[in-house]
Design a protein around this motif. Structure first.
Motif, PDB file in Angstrom:
ATOM      1  N   THR A 118     -27.134 -27.356   2.201  1.00 10.92           N
ATOM      2  CA  THR A 118     -26.948 -26.477   1.047  1.00 10.92           C
ATOM      3  C   THR A 118     -26.567 -25.077   1.507  1.00 10.92           C
ATOM      4  O   THR A 118     -25.638 -24.458   0.968  1.00 10.92           O
ATOM      5  N   CYS A 119     -27.256 -24.576   2.514  1.00 11.41           N
ATOM      6  CA  CYS A 119     -26.966 -23.248   3.053  1.00 11.41           C
ATOM      7  C   CYS A 119     -25.544 -23.184   3.610  1.00 11.41           C
ATOM      8  O   CYS A 119     -24.781 -22.275   3.275  1.00 11.41           O
ATOM      9  N   ILE A 120     -25.179 -24.154   4.410  1.00  5.23           N
ATOM     10  CA  ILE A 120     -23.848 -24.168   5.035  1.00  5.23           C
ATOM     11  C   ILE A 120     -22.751 -24.308   3.983  1.00  5.23           C
ATOM     12  O   ILE A 120     -21.741 -23.606   4.026  1.00  5.23           O
ATOM     13  N   ALA A 121     -22.948 -25.202   3.016  1.00  9.42           N
ATOM     14  CA  ALA A 121     -21.940 -25.384   1.964  1.00  9.42           C
ATOM     15  C   ALA A 121     -21.780 -24.120   1.130  1.00  9.42           C
ATOM     16  O   ALA A 121     -20.690 -23.834   0.631  1.00  9.42           O
ATOM     17  N   THR A 122     -22.846 -23.358   0.995  1.00  8.20           N
ATOM     18  CA  THR A 122     -22.787 -22.108   0.238  1.00  8.20           C
ATOM     19  C   THR A 122     -22.054 -21.031   1.041  1.00  8.20           C
ATOM     20  O   THR A 122     -21.320 -20.224   0.465  1.00  8.20           O
TER      21      THR A 122
ATOM     22  N   ALA B 270     -28.650 -18.694   2.250  1.00  8.10           N
ATOM     23  CA  ALA B 270     -27.230 -18.350   2.261  1.00  8.10           C
ATOM     24  C   ALA B 270     -27.012 -16.935   1.715  1.00  8.10           C
ATOM     25  O   ALA B 270     -26.208 -16.173   2.268  1.00  8.10           O
ATOM     26  N   ASP B 271     -27.726 -16.582   0.660  1.00 12.30           N
ATOM     27  CA  ASP B 271     -27.625 -15.214   0.131  1.00 12.30           C
ATOM     28  C   ASP B 271     -28.080 -14.198   1.174  1.00 12.30           C
ATOM     29  O   ASP B 271     -27.435 -13.172   1.379  1.00 12.30           O
ATOM     30  N   ILE B 272     -29.182 -14.481   1.835  1.00  8.62           N
ATOM     31  CA  ILE B 272     -29.715 -13.561   2.851  1.00  8.62           C
ATOM     32  C   ILE B 272     -28.741 -13.433   4.020  1.00  8.62           C
ATOM     33  O   ILE B 272     -28.409 -12.319   4.446  1.00  8.62           O
ATOM     34  N   PHE B 273     -28.259 -14.567   4.538  1.00  6.54           N
ATOM     35  CA  PHE B 273     -27.334 -14.538   5.675  1.00  6.54           C
ATOM     36  C   PHE B 273     -26.007 -13.883   5.321  1.00  6.54           C
ATOM     37  O   PHE B 273     -25.324 -13.362   6.195  1.00  6.54           O
ATOM     38  N   SER B 274     -25.620 -13.907   4.056  1.00 11.08           N
ATOM     39  CA  SER B 274     -24.330 -13.369   3.625  1.00 11.08           C
ATOM     40  C   SER B 274     -24.422 -11.915   3.158  1.00 11.08           C
ATOM     41  O   SER B 274     -23.425 -11.347   2.721  1.00 11.08           O
ATOM     42  N   GLY B 275     -25.612 -11.342   3.213  1.00 11.65           N
ATOM     43  CA  GLY B 275     -25.762  -9.944   2.823  1.00 11.65           C
ATOM     44  C   GLY B 275     -26.015  -9.723   1.338  1.00 11.65           C
ATOM     45  O   GLY B 275     -25.901  -8.604   0.845  1.00 11.65           O
ATOM     46  N   TYR B 276     -26.349 -10.771   0.616  1.00 10.25           N
ATOM     47  CA  TYR B 276     -26.636 -10.656  -0.820  1.00 10.25           C
ATOM     48  C   TYR B 276     -28.142 -10.787  -1.067  1.00 10.25           C
ATOM     49  O   TYR B 276     -28.580 -11.527  -1.935  1.00 10.25           O
ATOM     50  N   THR B 277     -28.930 -10.052  -0.293  1.00 11.67           N
ATOM     51  CA  THR B 277     -30.387 -10.196  -0.373  1.00 11.67           C
ATOM     52  C   THR B 277     -30.938  -9.875  -1.756  1.00 11.67           C
ATOM     53  O   THR B 277     -31.961 -10.437  -2.152  1.00 11.67           O
ATOM     54  N   TYR B 278     -30.275  -9.011  -2.501  1.00  9.57           N
ATOM     55  CA  TYR B 278     -30.750  -8.676  -3.844  1.00  9.57           C
ATOM     56  C   TYR B 278     -30.652  -9.870  -4.796  1.00  9.57           C
ATOM     57  O   TYR B 278     -31.325  -9.907  -5.807  1.00  9.57           O
ATOM     58  N   TYR B 279     -29.831 -10.854  -4.477  1.00  8.46           N
ATOM     59  CA  TYR B 279     -29.742 -12.069  -5.293  1.00  8.46           C
ATOM     60  C   TYR B 279     -30.724 -13.156  -4.845  1.00  8.46           C
ATOM     61  O   TYR B 279     -30.971 -14.114  -5.568  1.00  8.46           O
ATOM     62  N   ALA B 280     -31.281 -13.036  -3.634  1.00 10.20           N
ATOM     63  CA  ALA B 280     -32.089 -14.105  -3.036  1.00 10.20           C
ATOM     64  C   ALA B 280     -33.246 -14.590  -3.919  1.00 10.20           C
ATOM     65  O   ALA B 280     -33.393 -15.807  -4.096  1.00 10.20           O
ATOM     66  N   PRO B 281     -34.079 -13.717  -4.488  1.00 18.73           N
ATOM     67  CA  PRO B 281     -35.189 -14.231  -5.312  1.00 18.73           C
ATOM     68  C   PRO B 281     -34.697 -14.996  -6.546  1.00 18.73           C
ATOM     69  O   PRO B 281     -35.214 -16.068  -6.875  1.00 18.73           O
ATOM     70  N   GLY B 282     -33.699 -14.450  -7.208  1.00 10.39           N
ATOM     71  CA  GLY B 282     -33.131 -15.127  -8.378  1.00 10.39           C
ATOM     72  C   GLY B 282     -32.474 -16.436  -8.003  1.00 10.39           C
ATOM     73  O   GLY B 282     -32.626 -17.443  -8.699  1.00 10.39           O
ATOM     74  N   THR B 283     -31.762 -16.440  -6.902  1.00 12.09           N
ATOM     75  CA  THR B 283     -31.102 -17.657  -6.430  1.00 12.09           C
ATOM     76  C   THR B 283     -32.123 -18.748  -6.154  1.00 12.09           C
ATOM     77  O   THR B 283     -31.928 -19.905  -6.552  1.00 12.09           O
ATOM     78  N   PHE B 284     -33.211 -18.400  -5.483  1.00 12.42           N
ATOM     79  CA  PHE B 284     -34.233 -19.402  -5.182  1.00 12.42           C
ATOM     80  C   PHE B 284     -34.739 -20.061  -6.470  1.00 12.42           C
ATOM     81  O   PHE B 284     -34.797 -21.289  -6.570  1.00 12.42           O
ATOM     82  N   ILE B 285     -35.085 -19.256  -7.450  1.00  7.54           N
ATOM     83  CA  ILE B 285     -35.634 -19.772  -8.711  1.00  7.54           C
ATOM     84  C   ILE B 285     -34.579 -20.570  -9.482  1.00  7.54           C
ATOM     85  O   ILE B 285     -34.847 -21.678  -9.952  1.00  7.54           O
ATOM     86  N   ILE B 286     -33.380 -20.026  -9.596  1.00  5.56           N
ATOM     87  CA  ILE B 286     -32.321 -20.688 -10.365  1.00  5.56           C
ATOM     88  C   ILE B 286     -31.946 -22.033  -9.742  1.00  5.56           C
ATOM     89  O   ILE B 286     -31.858 -23.055 -10.442  1.00  5.56           O
ATOM     90  N   LYS B 287     -31.739 -22.066  -8.435  1.00  3.62           N
ATOM     91  CA  LYS B 287     -31.312 -23.310  -7.772  1.00  3.62           C
ATOM     92  C   LYS B 287     -32.430 -24.347  -7.770  1.00  3.62           C
ATOM     93  O   LYS B 287     -32.177 -25.542  -7.928  1.00  3.62           O
TER      94      LYS B 287
END
Length: 182
Positions: free
Chosen positions: A28-32, A75-92
């Motif tokens: 999932t991380c790699i595909a993202t 994937a958000d964290i590795f890509s520099g989108y850390t502000y999306y990480a908490p929302g991404t975790f919950i949404i996905k």
């Protein structure tokens, strides 16, 4: 002991569960990360939803949610989108749980049409994704109604996942070793 019995013993083991969940987290991380098309709300369109959905169908609601949420968040964290990480975790994670239960419900109604069940579940999950990111950007990132600018990019991602996931799922479900586990 037959081959099927060996698979059943492996599938029920804690080591197997940890390994397959870690594998789907990584996929999932790699595909993202592989393809990222920037969106107007400082996010990006990606291929990860295909593996979010496959995680749900193959791993079930809880392990699928863990793999989908964690892989997408990383994937958000590795890509520099850390502000999306908490929302991404919950949404996905929510996408995976809902996709699994919709898949099972439709499969029970339609019986043998796994692809129809997968498409129905994917539509529901993608609606959750589009709505979830709109709410997250509007409320938690402070974008307000400007968060609607991200909807077209999320729609593109959703349509791509709706096309690719059933095709991948159809190919994977023909593999007798994988088919046994879901």
């Amino acid at each position: 002991m037959t081959h099927t019995t060996k698979n059943a013993a492996a599938a029920g083991s804690g080591a197997y569960s940890i390994t397959i969940t870690a594998l789907f987290t990584a996929l999932t991380c790699i595909a993202t990360i592989i393809i990222q098309i920037p969106s107007p709300t400082n996010g990006y369109v990606n291929l990860g939803d295909c593996f979010v959905l496959l995680s749900a169908f193959i791993l079930g609601p809880f392990l699928g949610a863990a793999a989908a949420g964690t892989g997408s968040m990383l994937a958000d964290i590795f890509s520099g989108y850390t502000y999306y990480a908490p929302g991404t975790f919950i949404i996905k994670a929510l996408m995976a749980v809902c996709a699994y239960y919709i898949y099972r419900l439709v499969l029970r109604i339609v019986k043998t049409h796994r692809v129809i069940a997968a498409v129905s579940a994917a539509v529901t999950a993608e609606i959750i994704m589009i709505t979830g990111y709109f709410i997250f950007a509007a409320v938690f990132l402070g974008s307000g109604f400007a968060a609607a600018a991200g909807i077209p990019g999320n729609l593109v991602q959703a349509v791509f996942a709706l096309i690719v996931t059933p095709l991948l799922y159809s190919l994977i479900s023909r593999n007798r070793y994988i088919r046994f586990y879901y």
